[in-house]
Design an enzyme around this catalytic site. Structure first.
Site, PDB file in Angstrom:
ATOM      1  CG  HIS A 122      -5.274 -90.467 106.942  1.00 27.43           C
ATOM      2  ND1 HIS A 122      -5.849 -89.281 106.578  1.00 27.43           N
ATOM      3  CD2 HIS A 122      -4.052 -90.166 107.465  1.00 27.43           C
ATOM      4  CE1 HIS A 122      -5.009 -88.284 106.848  1.00 27.43           C
ATOM      5  NE2 HIS A 122      -3.925 -88.791 107.384  1.00 27.43           N
ATOM      6  CB  ILE A 150      -9.979 -87.097 106.180  1.00 26.80           C
ATOM      7  CG1 ILE A 150      -8.734 -87.069 107.085  1.00 26.80           C
ATOM      8  CG2 ILE A 150     -11.187 -86.513 106.888  1.00 26.80           C
ATOM      9  CD1 ILE A 150      -8.314 -85.685 107.536  1.00 26.80           C
ATOM     10  CG  ASP A 185       0.567 -90.732 106.849  1.00 23.67           C
ATOM     11  OD1 ASP A 185       0.329 -91.125 108.012  1.00 23.67           O
ATOM     12  OD2 ASP A 185       0.357 -89.565 106.467  1.00 23.67           O
ATOM     13  N   GLY A 212      -3.646 -85.798 103.173  1.00 22.67           N
ATOM     14  CA  GLY A 212      -3.362 -84.602 102.396  1.00 22.67           C
ATOM     15  C   GLY A 212      -2.343 -84.871 101.304  1.00 22.67           C
TER      16      GLY A 212
END
Length: 286
Positions: free
Chosen positions: A196, A211, A191, A214
């Site tokens: 991110h 961040i 990903d 998830g």
């Protein structure tokens, strides 16, 4: 001048399917994923069965949540004009028929199964089915993507859930601390969303710093469930579901509270501030 066609975000997307594609992985991919979700932290001699392939007397096995990487990919089902700074992972459900091999190959087929109007955004639900070389289902992924700013089209709000937070004290509480560079490590499993890693991109999405994925948070909670409810045995771990409610920042801790009351396994994960990051969690353990 060539005109570009923009597909609307509404219920007309339901049933849209991607072409079946083959995905393969190796022992190295499984090892890298394990490190990406914190295996071996803080003691690198812990969890060697997930982080090494040649330790004496220890056979490599695969974290069950690696299926979220192994079964993902292929064509994107989202419209071409979607602003990915506004896309958030809302929920994830994993179901497995058995443990994953260290080296494997599956055919995956994703399909949009629901589009719901949440007012401030649209929730798109997809299902990905993974089959082996003889066509047997080895697992499924159900993913929810929340597209901020794409709601208000008049669609259904979606089904409600019967999940309730247990009233008693949790049977287990597990705290893992992520590394400041955890997102940079996890992104190597596939990903590469710059949300991110790129501060300029994440700022456009409304975040002060990049961040944590998830699905990285999900992997941390999955490790906690595997070790304390399934005795670290991937053969016993057949399913997991959770709803993402807040992003974790790299370097924060993830604390997973787990209830096993005979009616099933439920969990909730919080960050350093006690804010819920994964809610309505369930797990299926043999």
């Amino acid at each position: 001048m060539k005109l570009r066609f923009y597909m609307p975000i509404d219920s007309s997307l339901v049933g849209r399917a991607g072409k079946p594609v083959w995905k393969s992985w190796t022992s190295k991919d499984a090892l890298l994923y394990a490190l990406g979700v914190g295996a071996g932290q803080p003691d690198p001699l812990d969890e060697l069965e997930f982080t090494t392939e040649n330790s004496e007397g220890i056979k490599q096995v695969v974290l069950p949540t690696f299926a979220n990487v192994a079964f993902s990919g292929g064509d994107s089902l989202l419209p071409d004009d979607v602003d990915f700074t506004k896309v958030l992972h809302a929920s994830q459900t994993l179901s497995l028929t058995g443990p994953l091999p260290t080296d494997g190959r599956v055919e995956i087929t994703p399909t949009i199964t629901g589009v719901y109007d949440k007012g401030s955004g649209a929730l798109i639900m997809t299902e990905t089915v993974a089959r082996d070389s003889v066509g047997q289902i080895v697992g499924t992924l159900e993913s929810g993507l929340f597209l901020r700013g794409c709601g208000g089209f008049g669609g259904e709000r979606g089904p409600s859930t019967a999940w309730e937070l247990p009233t008693g004290r949790p049977d287990h509480v597990v705290t893992y601390t992520t590394r400041p560079d955890q997102a940079l490590l996890y992104r190597l499993s596939g990903d590469r969303n710059p949300l991110h890693s790129d501060p300029a991109f994440s700022a456009r999405g409304g975040f002060n710093i990049p961040i944590l994925h998830g699905m990285c948070t999900y992997g941390y909670a999955g490790r906690a469930l595997l070790h304390v409810v399934a005795d670290s045995d991937p053969q016993r771990f057949t399913g997991m579901s959770g709803r993402f409610t807040k992003s974790v920042l790299p370097g924060q801790s993830i604390t997973t509270s787990i209830w096993n009351d005979g009616k099933g396994v439920r969990f909730r994960a919080v960050d350093d501030l006690g804010d819920v990051v994964i809610d309505m969690g369930t797990a299926t353990i043999r």
